[in-house]
Design an enzyme around this catalytic site. Structure first.
Site, PDB file in Angstrom:
ATOM      1  N   ASP A   1      -8.494  -6.031  -5.706  1.00 51.54           N
ATOM      2  CA  ASP A   1      -8.160  -4.880  -4.876  1.00 51.54           C
ATOM      3  C   ASP A   1      -8.596  -3.590  -5.580  1.00 51.54           C
ATOM      4  O   ASP A   1      -8.098  -3.277  -6.660  1.00 51.54           O
ATOM      5  CB  ASP A   1      -6.648  -4.860  -4.628  1.00 51.54           C
ATOM      6  CG  ASP A   1      -6.241  -3.682  -3.756  1.00 51.54           C
ATOM      7  OD1 ASP A   1      -7.136  -3.013  -3.195  1.00 51.54           O
ATOM      8  OD2 ASP A   1      -5.019  -3.431  -3.641  1.00 51.54           O
TER       9      ASP A   1
ATOM     10  N   HIS B   1      -6.247  -6.698  -1.260  1.00 52.11           N
ATOM     11  CA  HIS B   1      -5.206  -5.706  -0.971  1.00 52.11           C
ATOM     12  C   HIS B   1      -4.017  -6.356  -0.252  1.00 52.11           C
ATOM     13  O   HIS B   1      -4.185  -7.040   0.745  1.00 52.11           O
ATOM     14  CB  HIS B   1      -5.834  -4.622  -0.091  1.00 52.11           C
ATOM     15  CG  HIS B   1      -5.056  -3.347  -0.013  1.00 52.11           C
ATOM     16  ND1 HIS B   1      -4.722  -2.599  -1.127  1.00 52.11           N
ATOM     17  CD2 HIS B   1      -4.558  -2.662   1.042  1.00 52.11           C
ATOM     18  CE1 HIS B   1      -4.057  -1.515  -0.741  1.00 52.11           C
ATOM     19  NE2 HIS B   1      -3.946  -1.529   0.559  1.00 52.11           N
TER      20      HIS B   1
ATOM     21  N   SER C   1       0.849  -1.185   0.000  1.00 55.90           N
ATOM     22  CA  SER C   1       0.000   0.000   0.000  1.00 55.90           C
ATOM     23  C   SER C   1       0.900   1.257   0.000  1.00 55.90           C
ATOM     24  O   SER C   1       1.836   1.314  -0.800  1.00 55.90           O
ATOM     25  CB  SER C   1      -0.919  -0.070   1.222  1.00 55.90           C
ATOM     26  OG  SER C   1      -2.058   0.694   1.048  1.00 55.90           O
TER      27      SER C   1
END
Ligand code: NAG
Ligand code: NAG
Ligand code: NAG
Ligand code: NAG
Ligand code: NAG
Length: 487
Positions: A424, A449, A166
């Site tokens: 995601d 994710h 991320s």
């Protein structure tokens, strides 16, 4: 997208030595034990006149459980939350560490967790200016020079591989771009590098959330639209209508005006976004506990409910009422409006994230009820500017991150893996195509994710097992190349 969760931090401080404080944590079964060290970092790497040699303490988790002298260093570039919580989530990296006999290092990002440059005054406006991507990367670079010197004697023998997921993946990418002298390669999972730099259109995140629900059952997005449309109709009837929406949505305090209503819509939207991001084949309990395949499960609830509004309550309840003990929903507990359209939390780190999204990091994602299932809500540069000026007295600088970190042309760099799950909703913010022979994109079919970095699970699909194997092979190749070059 603030990666903070409710995890309690397990380590405790014992003694201060050299760089550093050493503390051993109690570890979960598959986790190697780690030490917590505190590293003195310059407050300001770029203005030697402003803070002189003043430093703050950056928290760093180090494990030499698998370390063989001369082996590689696996370095996690901490993102927006306490590094101890991130440590618990990143299981794959530890498996790799055992395989490659690496030193494992997790560095905390300045302004998060315990790495607070100005102690309890850290989040005062006048102290926020030193929170930048560049300062955080410089912290990591300085720390790495020190670690290689301390652990490898000859700093040339231990190749460093950066890892991140991320925003952490954005940082591991940028670390490789900016400091190739220190980092031999980077694994960037779910790294929304292009979106963060303002280089994507701005309607993809929520479109892909919608798509995840549609993929399971096309009637689900219709049900959600039906719920919102009914709320719109009711709220059009003035104060009484707002009261009715509040009561049907089980809100603790009634909505007062249109602004409250829009905020409630965003709170709902955020729940759907999290369900899509965490759409894993196994249940998780790191933070809110969710069932396996929460998109499927919440979609079933939506369709079973008596109407759209009831369906929305059931779906958002899966996240916000995961304890099953709420008598009403307190929006302010779950969702604080900020410069990130997916909202901020009440955690201290959320203030730092708000500031980052008010300055360098762009997350301008809107909804329109056409390409997505949410009410029209344009989160524009003007919205952001107004919020940021009022909250922090700053004006975002669009384009700066793209200028600093190579925009959309990463091809002059090398040795970066961009991995993304095709479930995601953040994936289109990142790199989905191979850029060169050594900057490769890997797609995890059925992956959510940061799925590859998570703790491996017996329910993992073949796709993620395959991608992890490819990642391990490439990392092995980078380590061999770096080692050969130096011999
Ligand atoms: C590493 O950092 C510590 C603390 O900042 C410092 O005392 C030490 O000299 C550094 N070591 C090297 C080799 O840079
Ligand atoms: C969940 O839905 C997806 C389609 O979106 C499907 O591939 C998967 O098999 C479903 N899983 C379960 C456990 O129902
Ligand atoms: C969403 O679009 C549909 C179809 O155009 C419309 O009927 C509905 O009122 C819209 N809902 C909202 C909440 O804007
Ligand atoms: C939370 O879940 C419990 C158990 O399902 C339910 O009784 C309660 O009404 C829910 N709370 C809200 C605010 O929906
Ligand atoms: C990128 O190249 C690798 C082989 O080096 C391949 O396995 C992968 O599927 C490619 N990725 C995409 C998105 O085409």
């Amino acid at each position: 997208m603030v990666a903070v969760d409710a995890l309690t931090v397990r380590s405790s401080v014992v003694s201060l030595t050299l760089l550093l404080v050493t503390v051993t944590s109690v570890s979960a079964a598959r986790d190697p034990p780690y030490e917590t060290r505190y590293f003195h970092q310059y407050l300001d790497h770029f203005n030697l006149a402003s803070h002189g040699a003043n430093t703050f303490k950056e928290r760093v988790l180090v494990s030499d459980a698998f370390w063989r002298k001369g082996g590689p260093i696996f370095f996690y570039t901490g993102n927006e939350g306490p590094i101890t919580s991130i440590w618990n989530e990143i299981g794959f990296m530890k498996d790799l560490t055992a395989k490659f006999e690496a030193l494992i290092v997790f560095a905390e990002h300045r302004y998060y967790g315990e790495s607070l440059p100005f102690g309890e005054n850290t989040f005062a406006r006048e102290n926020m200016g030193l929170l930048t991507v560049e300062q955080a990367l410089a912290d990591y670079a300085i720390l790495l020079s020190n670690l290689t010197a301390v652990f490898c004697q000859d700093p040339d023998v231990c190749p460093v591989i950066a890892f991140g997921g991320s925003y952490g993946g954005v940082l591991s990418t940028f670390l490789r771009l900016k400091y190739p002298n220190l980092v031999a390669g980077a694994l960037a999972s779910s790294a929304n590098v292009y979106m963060s730099a303002g280089l994507t259109p701005g309607n993809e995140l929520f479109q892909d959330v919608t798509e995840d629900f549609r993929r399971y059952n096309p009637r689900c997005p219709d049900r959600v639209r039906e719920g919102f449309t009914e709320m719109e109709r009711l709220s059009g009837q003035g104060k009484q209508g707002l009261l009715e929406v509040s009561s049907r949505m089980n809100l603790c305090s009634p909505l007062q005006d249109r602004a409250d209503l829009v905020n409630m819509y965003r709170w709902v939207r955020e729940a759907f976004t999290v369900l899509a991001m965490e759409d894993l084949p196994y249940s998780i309990s790191n933070g809110p506990s969710l069932p396996a395949y929460p998109v499927n499960a919440s979609c079933d609830l939506l369709l079973k409910a008596t109407d759209g509004i009831e369906g929305i309550i059931q779906a958002v309840g899966m996240l916000y009422n995961f304890t099953s003990d709420l008598t009403c929903f307190d929006l302010h507990q779950d969702f604080v409006p900020c410069a990130d359209p997916t909202g901020c939390s009440l955690m201290p780190g959320a203030k730092a994230w708000d500031y980052q999204t008010c300055t360098e990091i762009s997350l301008l994602e809107s909804t329109n009820n056409v390409t997505d299932m949410f009410p029209p809500d344009a989160f524009t540069e003007e919205t952001r500017v107004a919020h940021c000026w009022e909250r922090w007295g700053v004006t975002p600088r669009p384009g700066w991150l793209a200028t600093q970190f190579w925009g959309k042309d990463l091809s002059p760099s090398s040795n970066i893996i961009f991995s993304n799950g095709d479930l995601d909703p953040w994936r289109r913010g990142g790199v989905l195509q191979n850029v060169s022979s050594s900057i490769v994109a890997m797609v995890i079919e059925g992956g959510a994710h940061m799925m590859d970095l998570r703790v491996p699970n017996p329910a993992d699909p073949q796709s993620v097992i395959r991608v992890r194997q490819q990642e391990a092979d490439l990392i092995g190749q980078w380590i061999r190349e770096a080692t050969n070059q130096r011999e």
